[in-house]
Design a protein around this motif. Structure first.
Motif, PDB file in Angstrom:
ATOM      1  N   ALA A  31       0.807  -1.219   0.000  1.00  0.00           N
ATOM      2  CA  ALA A  31       0.000   0.000   0.000  1.00  0.00           C
ATOM      3  C   ALA A  31       0.847   1.280   0.000  1.00  0.00           C
ATOM      4  CB  ALA A  31      -0.924  -0.006   1.219  1.00  0.00           C
ATOM      5  N   TYR A  32       2.152   1.137  -0.022  1.00  0.00           N
ATOM      6  CA  TYR A  32       3.039   2.301   0.051  1.00  0.00           C
ATOM      7  C   TYR A  32       2.883   3.183  -1.185  1.00  0.00           C
ATOM      8  CZ  TYR A  32       7.490   4.911   0.240  1.00  0.00           C
ATOM      9  OH  TYR A  32       8.452   5.893   0.270  1.00  0.00           O
ATOM     10  N   LYS A  33       2.574   4.459  -0.987  1.00  0.00           N
ATOM     11  CA  LYS A  33       2.427   5.412  -2.084  1.00  0.00           C
ATOM     12  C   LYS A  33       3.185   6.691  -1.730  1.00  0.00           C
ATOM     13  CE  LYS A  33      -1.940   3.712  -3.938  1.00  0.00           C
ATOM     14  NZ  LYS A  33      -1.236   3.128  -5.104  1.00  0.00           N
ATOM     15  N   PRO A  34       4.451   6.764  -2.094  1.00  0.00           N
ATOM     16  CA  PRO A  34       5.228   7.977  -1.807  1.00  0.00           C
ATOM     17  C   PRO A  34       4.749   9.157  -2.639  1.00  0.00           C
ATOM     18  CG  PRO A  34       6.448   6.522  -3.252  1.00  0.00           C
ATOM     19  CD  PRO A  34       5.220   5.764  -2.837  1.00  0.00           C
ATOM     20  N   VAL A  35       5.076  10.341  -2.170  1.00  0.00           N
ATOM     21  CA  VAL A  35       4.702  11.583  -2.848  1.00  0.00           C
ATOM     22  C   VAL A  35       5.811  11.973  -3.824  1.00  0.00           C
ATOM     23  CG1 VAL A  35       4.202  14.030  -2.516  1.00  0.00           C
ATOM     24  CG2 VAL A  35       3.350  12.341  -0.873  1.00  0.00           C
ATOM     25  N   ASP A  36       5.453  12.236  -5.065  1.00  0.00           N
ATOM     26  CA  ASP A  36       6.446  12.615  -6.076  1.00  0.00           C
ATOM     27  C   ASP A  36       6.726  14.105  -5.991  1.00  0.00           C
ATOM     28  OD1 ASP A  36       7.945  13.111  -8.429  1.00  0.00           O
ATOM     29  OD2 ASP A  36       7.063  11.347  -9.373  1.00  0.00           O
ATOM     30  N   ILE A  37       7.975  14.475  -5.672  1.00  0.00           N
ATOM     31  CA  ILE A  37       8.332  15.890  -5.499  1.00  0.00           C
ATOM     32  C   ILE A  37       9.234  16.397  -6.640  1.00  0.00           C
ATOM     33  CG2 ILE A  37       8.022  15.871  -2.998  1.00  0.00           C
ATOM     34  CD1 ILE A  37      11.513  15.660  -4.474  1.00  0.00           C
ATOM     35  N   THR A  38       9.240  15.706  -7.763  1.00  0.00           N
ATOM     36  CA  THR A  38      10.088  16.104  -8.892  1.00  0.00           C
ATOM     37  C   THR A  38       9.703  17.493  -9.409  1.00  0.00           C
ATOM     38  OG1 THR A  38      10.252  13.785  -9.560  1.00  0.00           O
ATOM     39  CG2 THR A  38      10.916  15.447 -11.178  1.00  0.00           C
ATOM     40  N   PRO A  39      10.624  18.445  -9.456  1.00  0.00           N
ATOM     41  CA  PRO A  39      10.310  19.778  -9.983  1.00  0.00           C
ATOM     42  C   PRO A  39      10.179  19.737 -11.509  1.00  0.00           C
ATOM     43  CG  PRO A  39      12.629  19.644  -9.466  1.00  0.00           C
ATOM     44  CD  PRO A  39      12.021  18.359  -8.992  1.00  0.00           C
ATOM     45  N   GLU A  41      11.711  21.036 -14.004  1.00  0.00           N
ATOM     46  CA  GLU A  41      12.919  20.916 -14.829  1.00  0.00           C
ATOM     47  C   GLU A  41      13.481  19.500 -14.851  1.00  0.00           C
ATOM     48  OE1 GLU A  41      14.278  22.900 -10.891  1.00  0.00           O
ATOM     49  OE2 GLU A  41      12.506  22.858 -12.194  1.00  0.00           O
ATOM     50  N   LEU A  42      12.959  18.599 -14.019  1.00  0.00           N
ATOM     51  CA  LEU A  42      13.443  17.219 -13.998  1.00  0.00           C
ATOM     52  C   LEU A  42      12.385  16.216 -14.455  1.00  0.00           C
ATOM     53  CD1 LEU A  42      15.470  17.285 -10.659  1.00  0.00           C
ATOM     54  CD2 LEU A  42      16.395  17.097 -12.974  1.00  0.00           C
ATOM     55  N   ARG A  43      11.286  16.705 -14.970  1.00  0.00           N
ATOM     56  CA  ARG A  43      10.240  15.814 -15.445  1.00  0.00           C
ATOM     57  C   ARG A  43      10.475  15.433 -16.904  1.00  0.00           C
ATOM     58  NH1 ARG A  43       5.302  19.377 -12.848  1.00  0.00           N
ATOM     59  NH2 ARG A  43       6.130  19.372 -10.704  1.00  0.00           N
ATOM     60  N   GLU A  44       9.720  14.486 -17.377  1.00  0.00           N
ATOM     61  CA  GLU A  44       9.954  13.903 -18.698  1.00  0.00           C
ATOM     62  C   GLU A  44       9.961  14.936 -19.812  1.00  0.00           C
ATOM     63  OE1 GLU A  44       8.371  10.170 -21.435  1.00  0.00           O
ATOM     64  OE2 GLU A  44       7.315  10.711 -19.583  1.00  0.00           O
ATOM     65  N   ALA A  45       9.031  15.882 -19.795  1.00  0.00           N
ATOM     66  CA  ALA A  45       8.963  16.885 -20.860  1.00  0.00           C
ATOM     67  C   ALA A  45      10.243  17.711 -20.927  1.00  0.00           C
ATOM     68  CB  ALA A  45       7.754  17.792 -20.650  1.00  0.00           C
ATOM     69  N   ALA A  46      10.770  18.077 -19.773  1.00  0.00           N
ATOM     70  CA  ALA A  46      11.989  18.884 -19.738  1.00  0.00           C
ATOM     71  C   ALA A  46      13.205  18.082 -20.184  1.00  0.00           C
ATOM     72  CB  ALA A  46      12.213  19.429 -18.335  1.00  0.00           C
ATOM     73  N   MET A  47      13.216  16.795 -19.902  1.00  0.00           N
ATOM     74  CA  MET A  47      14.355  15.958 -20.271  1.00  0.00           C
ATOM     75  C   MET A  47      14.493  15.797 -21.781  1.00  0.00           C
ATOM     76  SD  MET A  47      15.958  15.063 -17.477  1.00  0.00           S
ATOM     77  CE  MET A  47      15.566  16.733 -16.971  1.00  0.00           C
ATOM     78  N   ALA A  48      13.450  16.111 -22.516  1.00  0.00           N
ATOM     79  CA  ALA A  48      13.490  15.973 -23.974  1.00  0.00           C
ATOM     80  C   ALA A  48      14.232  17.120 -24.646  1.00  0.00           C
ATOM     81  CB  ALA A  48      12.070  15.896 -24.530  1.00  0.00           C
ATOM     82  N   GLY A  49      14.465  18.205 -23.901  1.00  0.00           N
ATOM     83  CA  GLY A  49      15.165  19.351 -24.477  1.00  0.00           C
ATOM     84  C   GLY A  49      16.499  19.590 -23.818  1.00  0.00           C
ATOM     85  N   GLU A  50      16.991  20.822 -23.914  1.00  0.00           N
ATOM     86  CA  GLU A  50      18.266  21.175 -23.301  1.00  0.00           C
ATOM     87  C   GLU A  50      18.078  21.277 -21.796  1.00  0.00           C
ATOM     88  OE1 GLU A  50      21.661  24.717 -23.488  1.00  0.00           O
ATOM     89  OE2 GLU A  50      20.052  24.626 -24.973  1.00  0.00           O
ATOM     90  N   THR A  51      18.953  20.633 -21.034  1.00  0.00           N
ATOM     91  CA  THR A  51      18.811  20.630 -19.582  1.00  0.00           C
ATOM     92  C   THR A  51      19.782  21.603 -18.926  1.00  0.00           C
ATOM     93  OG1 THR A  51      20.359  18.776 -19.408  1.00  0.00           O
ATOM     94  CG2 THR A  51      18.012  18.241 -19.544  1.00  0.00           C
ATOM     95  N   PRO A  58      20.408  13.477 -17.372  1.00  0.00           N
ATOM     96  CA  PRO A  58      19.304  14.089 -18.121  1.00  0.00           C
ATOM     97  C   PRO A  58      18.295  13.058 -18.624  1.00  0.00           C
ATOM     98  CG  PRO A  58      21.213  13.912 -19.529  1.00  0.00           C
ATOM     99  CD  PRO A  58      21.630  13.383 -18.184  1.00  0.00           C
ATOM    100  N   VAL A  59      17.809  12.226 -17.706  1.00  0.00           N
ATOM    101  CA  VAL A  59      16.831  11.201 -18.035  1.00  0.00           C
ATOM    102  C   VAL A  59      15.701  11.255 -17.034  1.00  0.00           C
ATOM    103  CG1 VAL A  59      18.456   9.654 -19.195  1.00  0.00           C
ATOM    104  CG2 VAL A  59      18.136   9.478 -16.730  1.00  0.00           C
ATOM    105  N   GLY A  95       9.193   8.151   1.986  1.00  0.00           N
ATOM    106  CA  GLY A  95       7.868   8.740   1.831  1.00  0.00           C
ATOM    107  C   GLY A  95       7.770   9.657   0.627  1.00  0.00           C
ATOM    108  N   ARG A  96       8.899   9.820  -0.099  1.00  0.00           N
ATOM    109  CA  ARG A  96       8.928  10.709  -1.265  1.00  0.00           C
ATOM    110  C   ARG A  96       9.581   9.992  -2.438  1.00  0.00           C
ATOM    111  NH1 ARG A  96      10.716  16.579  -0.054  1.00  0.00           N
ATOM    112  NH2 ARG A  96      12.786  15.723  -0.427  1.00  0.00           N
ATOM    113  N   SER A  97       9.070  10.234  -3.629  1.00  0.00           N
ATOM    114  CA  SER A  97       9.632   9.623  -4.832  1.00  0.00           C
ATOM    115  C   SER A  97      10.066  10.708  -5.805  1.00  0.00           C
ATOM    116  CB  SER A  97       8.601   8.685  -5.483  1.00  0.00           C
ATOM    117  OG  SER A  97       7.466   9.422  -5.907  1.00  0.00           O
ATOM    118  N   GLY A  98      10.505  10.274  -7.006  1.00  0.00           N
ATOM    119  CA  GLY A  98      11.051  11.230  -7.963  1.00  0.00           C
ATOM    120  C   GLY A  98      12.420  11.691  -7.500  1.00  0.00           C
ATOM    121  N   ARG A  99      12.820  12.882  -7.952  1.00  0.00           N
ATOM    122  CA  ARG A  99      14.106  13.435  -7.501  1.00  0.00           C
ATOM    123  C   ARG A  99      14.112  14.945  -7.619  1.00  0.00           C
ATOM    124  NH1 ARG A  99      18.629  13.629 -12.289  1.00  0.00           N
ATOM    125  NH2 ARG A  99      17.214  13.439 -14.052  1.00  0.00           N
ATOM    126  N   ASN A 100      14.880  15.572  -6.758  1.00  0.00           N
ATOM    127  CA  ASN A 100      15.164  17.003  -6.822  1.00  0.00           C
ATOM    128  C   ASN A 100      16.663  17.211  -6.692  1.00  0.00           C
ATOM    129  OD1 ASN A 100      14.826  19.784  -6.926  1.00  0.00           O
ATOM    130  ND2 ASN A 100      14.414  19.972  -4.743  1.00  0.00           N
TER     131      ASN A 100
END
Length: 250
Positions: A31-39, A41-51, A58-59, A95-100
Motif C-alpha cells: 500500500a506504500y504510495k510515496p509523494v512525487d516531489i520532482t520539480p 525541470e526534472l520531469r519527462e517533458a523537460a528531459m526531452a530538451g536542453e537541460t 538528463p533522463v 515517503g517521497r519519490s522522484g528526484r530534486n
C-alpha cells in the motif's frame, strides 16, 4: 521498486508518513504510495530538451541509466538497485519519490569544515544557503570526474572566496549519508566532510549559492544552534558533521 504518483507535490513536501517498522526495503508494503516531489525541470517533458548544467542525469527515470554497477562501486554509502533499474535509498523508504537532485541514486557532496582560532576565540565559517535560508557549511556536489578532496576546496572558494587549495585537511571527519531536504527513495546525498584549521579568521565573501558568509562562534553544536536560532537557524542535516568536528577539537 515503488509506484510514483502522477500528481506532483511541492519539492519541500514532507512525503507520506513511514512508520519505523516499514522503512526497510526488505519489508513488503504493497500500500506504500510515496509523494512525487520532482520539480518541472526534472520531469519527462523537460528531459526531452536542453537541460540545466546541474542536471548530471538528463533522463526522466533511472531505468535509462546503464552504469549502476560502477556507481555502486564508487558510492560513499552502499546501496541496492532493483532488477527494474531503480536505486534504493540506503536508509529505506523516505515517503517521497522522484528526484530534486542532479543524479539518480547517490549524489556525492563535499563539505569543508573550516575552523579559526582556538578555545574561547574559536570560530567556524558558515554560509547562509540561498535555497532554504539557513546557516550551513559551505559545500556542494562533486562534479563528474572530480575527487571529493578537490570538490571540498573548490566549493569553499566558490561560496566564500577562501582558498585552501594546496593545504591538506587536518582530518576527514565523516563520509556518510546526509539527511538532505531533497532526498527521496531514489535520489539522495552522501557527503565527505574535511576539517581545516587556521590560526585566525580570513576574509570571507558570499558568492555562488551563498546569500551570506560569516565566521561564527563555535564551542559545541547546541551553542551554535542557539546563537543562530534568531538569524535563520542551523541546517539540521549538518549537525552530525558539526558534532564530529566538535568532538575532534575537544
Amino acid at each position: 521498486m515503488t509506484d510514483t504518483n502522477t500528481t506532483y507535490a511541492p519539492v519541500d513536501h514532507p512525503g507520506t508518513e513511514v512508520p519505523a517498522d516499514r522503512r526497510s526495503w526488505d519489508i513488503v508494503w504493497s500500500a506504500y504510495k510515496p509523494v512525487d516531489i520532482t520539480p518541472p525541470e526534472l520531469r519527462e517533458a523537460a528531459m526531452a530538451g536542453e537541460t540545466e548544467s546541474w542536471i548530471t542525469d538528463p533522463v526522466a527515470t533511472p531505468q535509462e541509466i546503464t552504469d549502476w554497477s560502477e556507481r555502486q562501486a564508487a558510492a560513499v554509502v552502499p546501496f541496492e538497485v532493483t532488477d527494474a533499474g531503480w536505486p534504493l535509498n540506503p536508509t529505506g523508504r523516505s515517503g517521497r519519490s522522484g528526484r530534486n537532485l542532479g543524479k539518480w541514486g547517490e549524489n556525492a557532496a563535499a563539505d569543508p569544515v573550516v575552523i579559526a582560532g582556538s578555545r574561547a576565540d574559536r570560530r567556524i565559517l558558515l554560509i547562509k544557503r540561498d535555497d532554504i535560508g539557513v546557516w550551513a557549511l559551505p559545500g556542494g556536489m562533486v562534479d563528474p570526474g572530480e575527487t571529493a578532496p578537490a570538490a571540498v576546496t573548490r566549493e569553499l572558494q566558490e561560496e566564500t572566496g577562501v582558498d585552501l587549495r594546496g593545504q591538506a585537511p587536518d582530518a576527514i571527519l565523516r563520509r556518510a549519508y546526509v539527511a538532505d531536504w531533497r532526498n527521496t527513495d531514489h535520489a539522495w546525498v552522501a557527503s565527505t566532510a574535511a576539517l581545516y584549521t587556521l590560526p585566525d579568521v580570513v576574509t570571507a565573501v558570499a558568492a555562488d549559492d551563498a546569500m551570506d558568509a560569516r565566521w561564527v562562534r563555535f564551542h559545541d553544536v547546541d551553542q551554535l544552534a542557539a546563537d543562530l536560532a534568531e538569524h535563520g537557524g542551523l541546517y539540521e542535516a549538518h549537525r552530525p558533521i558539526l558534532t564530529a568536528a566538535a568532538d575532534h577539537l575537544a
